[in-house]
Write an enzyme that holds these catalytic residues in place. Structure first.
Site, PDB file in Angstrom:
ATOM      1  N   ASP A   1      -0.941   2.281  -6.120  1.00  0.00           N
ATOM      2  CA  ASP A   1      -2.078   1.653  -6.782  1.00  0.00           C
ATOM      3  C   ASP A   1      -1.760   0.186  -7.052  1.00  0.00           C
ATOM      4  O   ASP A   1      -0.858  -0.129  -7.830  1.00  0.00           O
ATOM      5  CB  ASP A   1      -2.376   2.383  -8.088  1.00  0.00           C
ATOM      6  CG  ASP A   1      -3.633   1.879  -8.777  1.00  0.00           C
ATOM      7  OD1 ASP A   1      -4.240   0.891  -8.297  1.00  0.00           O
ATOM      8  OD2 ASP A   1      -4.015   2.468  -9.813  1.00  0.00           O
TER       9      ASP A   1
ATOM     10  N   LYS B   1     -13.666  -7.998   0.991  1.00  0.00           N
ATOM     11  CA  LYS B   1     -14.948  -7.346   1.252  1.00  0.00           C
ATOM     12  C   LYS B   1     -15.711  -7.153  -0.051  1.00  0.00           C
ATOM     13  O   LYS B   1     -15.126  -6.852  -1.090  1.00  0.00           O
ATOM     14  CB  LYS B   1     -14.724  -5.990   1.921  1.00  0.00           C
ATOM     15  CG  LYS B   1     -15.999  -5.194   2.135  1.00  0.00           C
ATOM     16  CD  LYS B   1     -15.796  -4.037   3.071  1.00  0.00           C
ATOM     17  CE  LYS B   1     -15.004  -2.915   2.458  1.00  0.00           C
ATOM     18  NZ  LYS B   1     -14.846  -1.785   3.405  1.00  0.00           N
TER      19      LYS B   1
ATOM     20  N   ASP C   1      -9.750  -5.149   2.479  1.00  0.00           N
ATOM     21  CA  ASP C   1     -10.863  -4.334   2.972  1.00  0.00           C
ATOM     22  C   ASP C   1     -11.035  -3.139   2.037  1.00  0.00           C
ATOM     23  O   ASP C   1     -11.552  -2.104   2.433  1.00  0.00           O
ATOM     24  CB  ASP C   1     -10.576  -3.875   4.403  1.00  0.00           C
ATOM     25  CG  ASP C   1     -11.849  -3.533   5.168  1.00  0.00           C
ATOM     26  OD1 ASP C   1     -12.895  -4.123   4.866  1.00  0.00           O
ATOM     27  OD2 ASP C   1     -11.794  -2.683   6.067  1.00  0.00           O
TER      28      ASP C   1
ATOM     29  N   ASP D   1      -1.954   0.787  -0.022  1.00  0.00           N
ATOM     30  CA  ASP D   1      -3.158   1.601  -0.174  1.00  0.00           C
ATOM     31  C   ASP D   1      -2.860   2.817  -1.032  1.00  0.00           C
ATOM     32  O   ASP D   1      -1.714   3.272  -1.096  1.00  0.00           O
ATOM     33  CB  ASP D   1      -3.680   2.058   1.195  1.00  0.00           C
ATOM     34  CG  ASP D   1      -5.162   2.425   1.153  1.00  0.00           C
ATOM     35  OD1 ASP D   1      -5.517   3.440   0.527  1.00  0.00           O
ATOM     36  OD2 ASP D   1      -5.964   1.688   1.741  1.00  0.00           O
TER      37      ASP D   1
ATOM     38  N   PRO E   1      -6.465   2.907   7.470  1.00  0.00           N
ATOM     39  CA  PRO E   1      -5.343   3.525   8.202  1.00  0.00           C
ATOM     40  C   PRO E   1      -4.385   2.539   8.873  1.00  0.00           C
ATOM     41  O   PRO E   1      -3.457   2.949   9.550  1.00  0.00           O
ATOM     42  CB  PRO E   1      -6.072   4.352   9.254  1.00  0.00           C
ATOM     43  CG  PRO E   1      -7.301   3.562   9.560  1.00  0.00           C
ATOM     44  CD  PRO E   1      -7.738   2.972   8.251  1.00  0.00           C
ATOM     45  N   GLY E   2      -4.615   1.234   8.715  1.00  0.00           N
ATOM     46  CA  GLY E   2      -3.663   0.259   9.233  1.00  0.00           C
ATOM     47  C   GLY E   2      -4.190  -0.653  10.315  1.00  0.00           C
ATOM     48  O   GLY E   2      -3.427  -1.411  10.917  1.00  0.00           O
ATOM     49  N   ALA E   3      -5.507  -0.644  10.570  1.00  0.00           N
ATOM     50  CA  ALA E   3      -6.063  -1.455  11.657  1.00  0.00           C
ATOM     51  C   ALA E   3      -5.953  -2.952  11.379  1.00  0.00           C
ATOM     52  O   ALA E   3      -5.628  -3.732  12.277  1.00  0.00           O
ATOM     53  CB  ALA E   3      -7.523  -1.075  11.903  1.00  0.00           C
TER      54      ALA E   3
END
Length: 248
Positions: free
Chosen positions: A137, A202, A162, A120, A91-93
């Site tokens: 995408d 990640k 992430d 995203d 969500p943008g963290a």
């Protein structure tokens, strides 16, 4: 909000805020009582999680912000003036952290101003200091052209990822899908990452982790595994930090 006493200015707002917090707490407790087994354990852990509490206190969009904050505090991958591509940004963290660390808003006139672009498949709410490609995408060939059109320079200094696939519940399959995403991002680095640039991605531990690590070592001078404290201990999640990209 600080408690200022019943006679202080703004006490009405404080009382309302306190009342709302009490109702939220009691609602969470009631929900906890209705849950059993794994649901009960997850919610109880979530309520006690210090990073969840800190997320609300510091106005980050989700607790994952503290993973990047910890990595950057120790290893200094984000600096004022750098350009950053945040993959799997919703969500943008992580973009919030990047905006702060690279001075993307130009709030500090004494240091260079950076740039943050997030992408995203999901929708990302607007964020001051960042440019977002929502519902996009990154594996689509046309996306690369769009990214280049938005960057202030042809390539970026740092790629953050992430990203994670939708979980199937089959551990080995999910692991393989995430490794494939990382390998695809590594291929994109040839077109997006500056020489001596940094890639943080990640991965979930499994039999193909070494394959990804080996590919990273072919293209970066320094590759290490990072497991921030904000990653839950029972999670297979870790990060590869690859620095000093060898690309031309």
């Amino acid at each position: 909000m600080a408690w200022r006493g019943p006679g202080a200015a703004g006490s009405g707002r404080s009382l309302v805020s306190l009342s709302l917090r009490c109702r939220c707490f009691h609602a969470a407790v009631a929900l906890l009582k209705r849950k059993t087994g794994a649901d009960h354990q997850w919610l109880e852990r979530h309520l006690k999680d210090p990073f969840v509490k800190a997320t609300k206190q510091q106005n980050y969009r989700c607790r994952s912000a503290f993973k990047l904050l910890e990595i950057d505090d120790k290893l200094h991958i984000l600096r004022p003036g750098l350009s950053v591509l945040d993959c799997g940004a919703a969500p943008g963290a992580w973009s919030q952290v990047a905006v702060e660390r690279v001075n993307a808003l130009g709030t500090d006139p004494t240091v260079p101003t950076g740039f943050v672009l997030g992408i995203d498949l999901l929708r990302i709410s607007p964020l001051d200091g960042a440019v977002f490609l929502s519902e996009t995408d990154i594996t689509d060939p046309s996306t690369l052209r769009t990214i280049h059109s938005l960057l202030p320079a042809e390539k970026v200094d740092v790629i953050l990822s992430d990203m994670a696939p939708n979980a199937t519940g089959i551990k080995e399959l999910d692991h393989q899908k995430l490794i494939s995403l990382c390998l695809g991002l590594l291929n994109l680095s040839q077109s997006l990452l500056k020489p001596k640039g940094t890639l943080l991605c990640k991965f979930w531990d499994g039999q193909d982790s070494r394959l990804l690590q080996g590919r990273l070592k072919e293209q970066f001078q320094d590759v290490r595994t990072v497991k921030p404290q904000a990653s839950r201990k029972d999670s297979a999640e870790s990060y590869y930090l690859a620095r000093l990209y060898k690309g031309k």
